[in-house]
Design a protein around this motif. Sequence first.
Motif, PDB file in Angstrom:
ATOM      1  N   THR A  35       0.820  -1.210   0.000  1.00  0.00           N
ATOM      2  CA  THR A  35       0.000   0.000   0.000  1.00  0.00           C
ATOM      3  C   THR A  35       0.856   1.263   0.000  1.00  0.00           C
ATOM      4  O   THR A  35       0.628   2.203  -0.763  1.00  0.00           O
ATOM      5  CB  THR A  35      -0.922   0.000   1.219  1.00  0.00           C
ATOM      6  N   SER A  36       1.885   1.275   0.849  1.00  0.00           N
ATOM      7  CA  SER A  36       2.769   2.442   0.916  1.00  0.00           C
ATOM      8  C   SER A  36       3.509   2.643  -0.398  1.00  0.00           C
ATOM      9  O   SER A  36       3.680   3.770  -0.876  1.00  0.00           O
ATOM     10  CB  SER A  36       3.767   2.276   2.062  1.00  0.00           C
ATOM     11  N   ALA A  37       3.967   1.540  -1.010  1.00  0.00           N
ATOM     12  CA  ALA A  37       4.710   1.641  -2.264  1.00  0.00           C
ATOM     13  C   ALA A  37       3.842   2.198  -3.377  1.00  0.00           C
ATOM     14  O   ALA A  37       4.299   3.000  -4.207  1.00  0.00           O
ATOM     15  CB  ALA A  37       5.274   0.281  -2.643  1.00  0.00           C
ATOM     16  N   VAL A  38       2.563   1.788  -3.418  1.00  0.00           N
ATOM     17  CA  VAL A  38       1.673   2.270  -4.472  1.00  0.00           C
ATOM     18  C   VAL A  38       1.464   3.775  -4.361  1.00  0.00           C
ATOM     19  O   VAL A  38       1.575   4.520  -5.354  1.00  0.00           O
ATOM     20  CB  VAL A  38       0.326   1.521  -4.406  1.00  0.00           C
ATOM     21  N   PHE A  39       1.186   4.257  -3.176  1.00  0.00           N
ATOM     22  CA  PHE A  39       0.958   5.702  -3.019  1.00  0.00           C
ATOM     23  C   PHE A  39       2.242   6.504  -3.187  1.00  0.00           C
ATOM     24  O   PHE A  39       2.226   7.629  -3.692  1.00  0.00           O
ATOM     25  CB  PHE A  39       0.312   5.973  -1.663  1.00  0.00           C
ATOM     26  N   PHE A  40       3.380   5.935  -2.782  1.00  0.00           N
ATOM     27  CA  PHE A  40       4.649   6.625  -2.992  1.00  0.00           C
ATOM     28  C   PHE A  40       4.951   6.751  -4.486  1.00  0.00           C
ATOM     29  O   PHE A  40       5.383   7.800  -4.966  1.00  0.00           O
ATOM     30  CB  PHE A  40       5.783   5.872  -2.296  1.00  0.00           C
ATOM     31  N   ALA A  41       4.722   5.684  -5.220  1.00  0.00           N
ATOM     32  CA  ALA A  41       4.963   5.721  -6.666  1.00  0.00           C
ATOM     33  C   ALA A  41       4.039   6.712  -7.354  1.00  0.00           C
ATOM     34  O   ALA A  41       4.431   7.410  -8.298  1.00  0.00           O
ATOM     35  CB  ALA A  41       4.786   4.324  -7.258  1.00  0.00           C
ATOM     36  N   THR A  42       2.794   6.778  -6.874  1.00  0.00           N
ATOM     37  CA  THR A  42       1.852   7.732  -7.461  1.00  0.00           C
ATOM     38  C   THR A  42       2.311   9.172  -7.260  1.00  0.00           C
ATOM     39  O   THR A  42       2.332   9.982  -8.195  1.00  0.00           O
ATOM     40  CB  THR A  42       0.460   7.538  -6.843  1.00  0.00           C
ATOM     41  N   GLY A  43       2.706   9.500  -6.037  1.00  0.00           N
ATOM     42  CA  GLY A  43       3.179  10.862  -5.769  1.00  0.00           C
ATOM     43  C   GLY A  43       4.445  11.203  -6.536  1.00  0.00           C
ATOM     44  O   GLY A  43       4.583  12.301  -7.076  1.00  0.00           O
ATOM     45  N   ALA A  44       5.384  10.234  -6.583  1.00  0.00           N
ATOM     46  CA  ALA A  44       6.633  10.491  -7.296  1.00  0.00           C
ATOM     47  C   ALA A  44       6.385  10.682  -8.787  1.00  0.00           C
ATOM     48  O   ALA A  44       6.978  11.557  -9.424  1.00  0.00           O
ATOM     49  CB  ALA A  44       7.606   9.340  -7.046  1.00  0.00           C
ATOM     50  N   ALA A  45       5.498   9.851  -9.359  1.00  0.00           N
ATOM     51  CA  ALA A  45       5.204   9.979 -10.784  1.00  0.00           C
ATOM     52  C   ALA A  45       4.516  11.305 -11.086  1.00  0.00           C
ATOM     53  O   ALA A  45       4.784  11.936 -12.117  1.00  0.00           O
ATOM     54  CB  ALA A  45       4.327   8.816 -11.240  1.00  0.00           C
ATOM     55  N   LEU A  46       3.622  11.738 -10.202  1.00  0.00           N
ATOM     56  CA  LEU A  46       2.964  13.026 -10.402  1.00  0.00           C
ATOM     57  C   LEU A  46       3.970  14.172 -10.382  1.00  0.00           C
ATOM     58  O   LEU A  46       3.951  15.048 -11.249  1.00  0.00           O
ATOM     59  CB  LEU A  46       1.902  13.230  -9.329  1.00  0.00           C
ATOM     60  N   ALA A  47       4.861  14.170  -9.386  1.00  0.00           N
ATOM     61  CA  ALA A  47       5.863  15.234  -9.303  1.00  0.00           C
ATOM     62  C   ALA A  47       6.797  15.206 -10.506  1.00  0.00           C
ATOM     63  O   ALA A  47       7.156  16.253 -11.064  1.00  0.00           O
ATOM     64  CB  ALA A  47       6.662  15.092  -8.003  1.00  0.00           C
ATOM     65  N   LEU A  48       7.202  14.000 -10.931  1.00  0.00           N
ATOM     66  CA  LEU A  48       8.110  13.891 -12.069  1.00  0.00           C
ATOM     67  C   LEU A  48       7.452  14.370 -13.358  1.00  0.00           C
ATOM     68  O   LEU A  48       8.070  15.059 -14.176  1.00  0.00           O
ATOM     69  CB  LEU A  48       8.567  12.438 -12.219  1.00  0.00           C
ATOM     70  N   GLY A  49       6.186  14.030 -13.546  1.00  0.00           N
ATOM     71  CA  GLY A  49       5.499  14.457 -14.753  1.00  0.00           C
ATOM     72  C   GLY A  49       5.352  15.963 -14.835  1.00  0.00           C
ATOM     73  O   GLY A  49       5.583  16.569 -15.896  1.00  0.00           O
ATOM     74  N   VAL A  50       4.981  16.586 -13.715  1.00  0.00           N
ATOM     75  CA  VAL A  50       4.843  18.043 -13.707  1.00  0.00           C
ATOM     76  C   VAL A  50       6.199  18.699 -13.938  1.00  0.00           C
ATOM     77  O   VAL A  50       6.318  19.671 -14.691  1.00  0.00           O
ATOM     78  CB  VAL A  50       4.218  18.507 -12.388  1.00  0.00           C
ATOM     79  N   ARG A  51       7.232  18.147 -13.308  1.00  0.00           N
ATOM     80  CA  ARG A  51       8.572  18.723 -13.471  1.00  0.00           C
ATOM     81  C   ARG A  51       9.040  18.637 -14.922  1.00  0.00           C
ATOM     82  O   ARG A  51       9.617  19.590 -15.452  1.00  0.00           O
ATOM     83  CB  ARG A  51       9.563  18.005 -12.556  1.00  0.00           C
ATOM     84  N   CYS A  52       8.822  17.504 -15.559  1.00  0.00           N
ATOM     85  CA  CYS A  52       9.233  17.351 -16.955  1.00  0.00           C
ATOM     86  C   CYS A  52       8.500  18.331 -17.866  1.00  0.00           C
ATOM     87  O   CYS A  52       9.087  18.915 -18.788  1.00  0.00           O
ATOM     88  CB  CYS A  52       8.996  15.915 -17.414  1.00  0.00           C
ATOM     89  N   GLY A  53       7.206  18.533 -17.609  1.00  0.00           N
ATOM     90  CA  GLY A  53       6.451  19.480 -18.419  1.00  0.00           C
ATOM     91  C   GLY A  53       6.958  20.900 -18.255  1.00  0.00           C
ATOM     92  O   GLY A  53       7.111  21.638 -19.230  1.00  0.00           O
ATOM     93  N   LEU A  54       7.234  21.297 -17.009  1.00  0.00           N
ATOM     94  CA  LEU A  54       7.754  22.633 -16.772  1.00  0.00           C
ATOM     95  C   LEU A  54       9.151  22.807 -17.367  1.00  0.00           C
ATOM     96  O   LEU A  54       9.488  23.879 -17.883  1.00  0.00           O
ATOM     97  CB  LEU A  54       7.795  22.915 -15.265  1.00  0.00           C
ATOM     98  N   TYR A  55       9.960  21.758 -17.316  1.00  0.00           N
ATOM     99  CA  TYR A  55      11.304  21.847 -17.886  1.00  0.00           C
ATOM    100  C   TYR A  55      11.245  22.041 -19.397  1.00  0.00           C
ATOM    101  O   TYR A  55      12.002  22.838 -19.955  1.00  0.00           O
ATOM    102  CB  TYR A  55      12.088  20.585 -17.540  1.00  0.00           C
ATOM    103  N   ARG A  56      10.354  21.314 -20.076  1.00  0.00           N
ATOM    104  CA  ARG A  56      10.236  21.487 -21.522  1.00  0.00           C
ATOM    105  C   ARG A  56       9.766  22.893 -21.887  1.00  0.00           C
ATOM    106  O   ARG A  56      10.243  23.495 -22.844  1.00  0.00           O
ATOM    107  CB  ARG A  56       9.288  20.432 -22.097  1.00  0.00           C
ATOM    108  N   GLU A  57       8.839  23.425 -21.104  1.00  0.00           N
ATOM    109  CA  GLU A  57       8.358  24.776 -21.361  1.00  0.00           C
ATOM    110  C   GLU A  57       9.468  25.800 -21.130  1.00  0.00           C
ATOM    111  O   GLU A  57       9.637  26.741 -21.910  1.00  0.00           O
ATOM    112  CB  GLU A  57       7.157  25.083 -20.461  1.00  0.00           C
ATOM    113  N   LEU A  58      10.241  25.605 -20.056  1.00  0.00           N
ATOM    114  CA  LEU A  58      11.343  26.515 -19.775  1.00  0.00           C
ATOM    115  C   LEU A  58      12.390  26.463 -20.879  1.00  0.00           C
ATOM    116  O   LEU A  58      12.947  27.499 -21.272  1.00  0.00           O
ATOM    117  CB  LEU A  58      11.974  26.167 -18.430  1.00  0.00           C
ATOM    118  N   ARG A  59      12.671  25.277 -21.403  1.00  0.00           N
ATOM    119  CA  ARG A  59      13.651  25.144 -22.467  1.00  0.00           C
ATOM    120  C   ARG A  59      13.194  25.871 -23.730  1.00  0.00           C
ATOM    121  O   ARG A  59      13.992  26.536 -24.402  1.00  0.00           O
ATOM    122  CB  ARG A  59      13.894  23.665 -22.766  1.00  0.00           C
TER     123      ARG A  59
END
Length: 350
Positions: A35-59
Amino acid sequence: MLPIALPVGWGAAAVVWRLVCAPEEPAGLGERIVTSAVFFATGAALALGVRCGLYRELRRVREVAHAAQRVLLRPLPPRLDGLALAAGQLSASRGAAVGGDLYEAVATAHGVRLVIGDVRGHGIGAIGAVAAVLGSFREAAYDEPELCGVLRRLDRAVQRHLGERAGDGDPAQPPTAHPASEEFVTVLLLQVGPDGTLTALNCGHPWPYRLRCGPQPPAALPLADADPLPPLGMFPLPAELPEEECGRLLPGDTLVLHTDGAEDARDASGRFFGLDAALTDAALACDGTPVPPAAVIHTVHRALLRHTGGKLTDDVALLVLRDDRARVPAQPGETAETTLRRTRPEPSNR
């Protein structure tokens, strides 16, 4: 939506699993870990996806900004009417390729004309004045037969720019209260005649250094010591502009034009940077041969960043030119064919 598609999918799967498959109270350690691993992966994937989108826009934004800045302060050609050229800029504003310093060089029927200047302040806020001066110079350098006429055109361009800026302020404010009333631009105009004759007009700018290689040990000496005129934008130009005759640029001689950010840079203890010493070191490294302009800029930039610890408080611009209008010794790494091509006469419109 693509950057957040994966984390949203993970989140939906985690919610469905939690509601349908997972017990209300995990029965064992293994289920709690899952249970902990599933929610941790969800949060990490959400943060990574938003970060990648912002990085592409900044570039993308940086690519557009750098393209616009390269048009404003365009790279100089490596050779211009028999002169070898190189220029470099260090901006005090992080992420900016252009700051408050400006330079340009053009080959005209009157000789090679160069301008270097420094707008009060630094960074992105000074780009408007930089554009006004460079735009005026690129036209006036070809049109005006005398260097005095070029300077007057630059002065009118600065006055128009400051007037437009003051007009954007609060109409209730007196003109002297607007920040534009305190702005000015230091400018050095230099003309290299076909025979190497040097003529200059200086409005509050540091004089260039001359590097001469010969039988004597090289040294960086100021091109002139005359008192400059006031910077543009502070006072009206006088009726008569005294052009300074600075001798001749001999074959193999090097001139280093710079802004005051180079000489005013300090280290952590408050000690000023020794620009003349850095230029002398660059000449000594060439072992008596003419100094390559790009090598001068590389040496000065490296010494400057080492002196300040990489923390610049003002923009720094360097423009280096060397007279190659007569045969000069081959530079390190050049073949005989390259040297021959470098010393051939070139069209004056390059």
